[in-house]
Design a protein around this motif. Sequence first.
Motif, PDB file in Angstrom:
ATOM      1  N   ASP A  26      -1.743  -4.299 -10.558  1.00  0.00           N
ATOM      2  CA  ASP A  26      -2.493  -5.216  -9.707  1.00  0.00           C
ATOM      3  C   ASP A  26      -3.683  -5.809 -10.459  1.00  0.00           C
ATOM      4  OD1 ASP A  26      -0.959  -5.295  -7.494  1.00  0.00           O
ATOM      5  OD2 ASP A  26      -2.115  -3.824  -6.330  1.00  0.00           O
TER       6      ASP A  26
ATOM      7  N   LYS B 229       1.126 -13.471  -4.995  1.00  0.00           N
ATOM      8  CA  LYS B 229       0.096 -12.533  -4.554  1.00  0.00           C
ATOM      9  C   LYS B 229       0.709 -11.262  -3.963  1.00  0.00           C
ATOM     10  CE  LYS B 229      -4.155 -12.287  -1.909  1.00  0.00           C
ATOM     11  NZ  LYS B 229      -5.088 -12.983  -1.033  1.00  0.00           N
TER      12      LYS B 229
ATOM     13  N   TRP C 157      -1.336  -8.373  -3.790  1.00  0.00           N
ATOM     14  CA  TRP C 157      -2.484  -7.487  -3.600  1.00  0.00           C
ATOM     15  C   TRP C 157      -3.309  -7.936  -2.391  1.00  0.00           C
ATOM     16  CZ3 TRP C 157      -1.685 -10.875  -7.610  1.00  0.00           C
ATOM     17  CH2 TRP C 157      -2.496 -12.017  -7.628  1.00  0.00           C
ATOM     18  N   THR C 158      -4.212  -7.094  -1.950  1.00  0.00           N
ATOM     19  CA  THR C 158      -5.026  -7.434  -0.782  1.00  0.00           C
ATOM     20  C   THR C 158      -6.234  -8.253  -1.218  1.00  0.00           C
ATOM     21  OG1 THR C 158      -6.315  -5.444  -1.041  1.00  0.00           O
ATOM     22  CG2 THR C 158      -4.386  -5.298   0.406  1.00  0.00           C
ATOM     23  N   ASP C 159      -6.821  -8.964  -0.274  1.00  0.00           N
ATOM     24  CA  ASP C 159      -8.036  -9.714  -0.559  1.00  0.00           C
ATOM     25  C   ASP C 159      -9.160  -8.791  -0.985  1.00  0.00           C
ATOM     26  OD1 ASP C 159      -7.011 -12.170  -0.144  1.00  0.00           O
ATOM     27  OD2 ASP C 159      -7.685 -12.345   1.943  1.00  0.00           O
TER      28      ASP C 159
ATOM     29  N   GLN D 258      -8.890  -7.961  -4.552  1.00  0.00           N
ATOM     30  CA  GLN D 258      -9.283  -9.089  -5.393  1.00  0.00           C
ATOM     31  C   GLN D 258     -10.805  -9.237  -5.458  1.00  0.00           C
ATOM     32  OE1 GLN D 258      -7.244 -12.730  -4.592  1.00  0.00           O
ATOM     33  NE2 GLN D 258      -8.641 -13.948  -5.831  1.00  0.00           N
TER      34      GLN D 258
END
Lengths: 265, 337
Positions: B37, B51, B53-55, B58
Amino acid sequence: MIEVRNLSFQYSRETKVLDGISFSAEEGQFISLLGPNGAGKSTLMKCMLGLMRSYSGEILIDGINIRTLTPRALAKKIAYIPQSADSVFNYTVEEVVLMGTTPHASGILGPGKKEKAAAGEALQNLGIRKLQDRSFMNISGGERQLVLIARALAQKADILLMDEPTANLDYGNQVQVLEGVKKLVRNGYTIIQSTHNPDQAFLYSDQLMALNHGKIIAFGSPEEMITDRLIHELYGIDAVVETLYNGRIRVSIPKSVLREDEHEQ
Amino acid sequence: MNNSRVKVLKITACAICLVISALVSLMIGRYEISFADACRILLSCLVPVEKTWTDLAQNMLLLVRVPRITSAILVGAALSAAGASYQCIFRNPMAAPDILGASTSAGFGAALAILLHLSSGTIMIWAFLASIGCIILVLSIARAGKGSEALNLILAGIMISSLFQAGTSYLKLIADPNNTLPEITYWLMGSLSGITMKEVGFVCLPMFAGFAVLIFLSWKMNLLTIDDEEARTMGVNTRLIRIAVVIASTLLTAASVSVSGIIGWIGLVIPHIGRRFVGNDCRFLIPASALLGAMFLLLVDDLARNLYSTELPLGIITALIGAPFFIYLMLRRGNTI
């Protein structure tokens, strides 16, 4: 060739440290500079090296007034060999010699291949190539002095000024260093050394310059110049200058020592 | 010939290690982000990536960890390079960025700005100005004083430094114990928490300028460790180079302090490790010290943010490592330093 014309120097309002010095030194000449402490030997050297600029008179190297030269240009013509070099940090012998190439290094990051070759050649010249990777602080005093001479050779100057090069050395090291210096003179270098030892001046150099109170009181071949009178004038000591080996060696012996011998007999 | 090739290899190895430790540091922290990730998020900044991955991940990575890791690398490198340079130009193995009062005066400037409730950007400028002001003061005192200029610089630095220290103590005395006092105190202990990319960007320029000057003058800096007159006979303008190196090193120190507070010891300890590692030639010592310092502070910061549930001030950890090392240096000081 270096020519000094009517050189005078004084610190503000004090008596003159140098007073009307004139002399010249040719290629392949080895001049010993003799004189008591405070006679002006170091000041003379500093003026010639461009470290002191408030002198009157002229110093010419190959006909060029050194005042007109940049420090870098002057460094390519005249080099200085100190009595000892104490650095807080321990550099290798090669690094110390490389420092001499600084005026020639054109790259922004200092000496490159050409300078490294020059440093190696200088070490080779004095027969100490094998010391290259040793650390400067861990070699003998004589070797250290030779490394400093190599540094001056790497600087590629034709005139070398040495400040009492053998002052802190034992007898063996003194001979080692002076033999090295003599070889350089044969190769055409102009060398001026300051010394406190009249016998050594006679043994190794071909010109003698005696300095007292900022004036030259004798200049010429050591055979003619080193006399009882000169020793007395310079050091205030009554001495007898004797010759050995058919005049090849000359020693000055303090009369006080001789008198003691007489008393004992 | 081989000798310098080995040194270049060592420095390259340092650089590779630094990149690896930076990547590893990205992944460690209270909020877990997998290696895959982390790579994808970084990649997505350059090219579009699907995408997965989670916000939160990030934001965590790009807004918290990247600026923090970047600043740890910059500050560690800057303080170590500055320390190595100070040691050379003052011919003093015990010299460090603190020697000229650069760190303490920057701390004073920042404390004053915090006390006046100024914004974070302004705090940096104040730290910067105080540090540069201090250095100008120290330099002029040293030049006006009689005797050895190198020694005068150190003495003047110690005096001015203690003046700024007293100033900071006074500011703490009058600070509001409910808000400004804890902020000043924590900031003075040194911390990289809460750093934003904007702040990192702000100090980037002065830092790179400082590094450039030091790298450019690194060879001639070697000649400043020997006698000044001797160096001058080799065509080196010692006064000019000494002043340029002092200004560049102080710029590095002030920029570091303004971003991270006072982090002691790195500027003293790391250059000595660098000397053992690549020798004393500044051409290799400066880059090696910078890389080692960057790695060291990155490691210390990883410890600071992961060791306990609350963050440890960096100054405490570096002092724990630095002070014993200083004593070790004092006990075995020989010409091998």
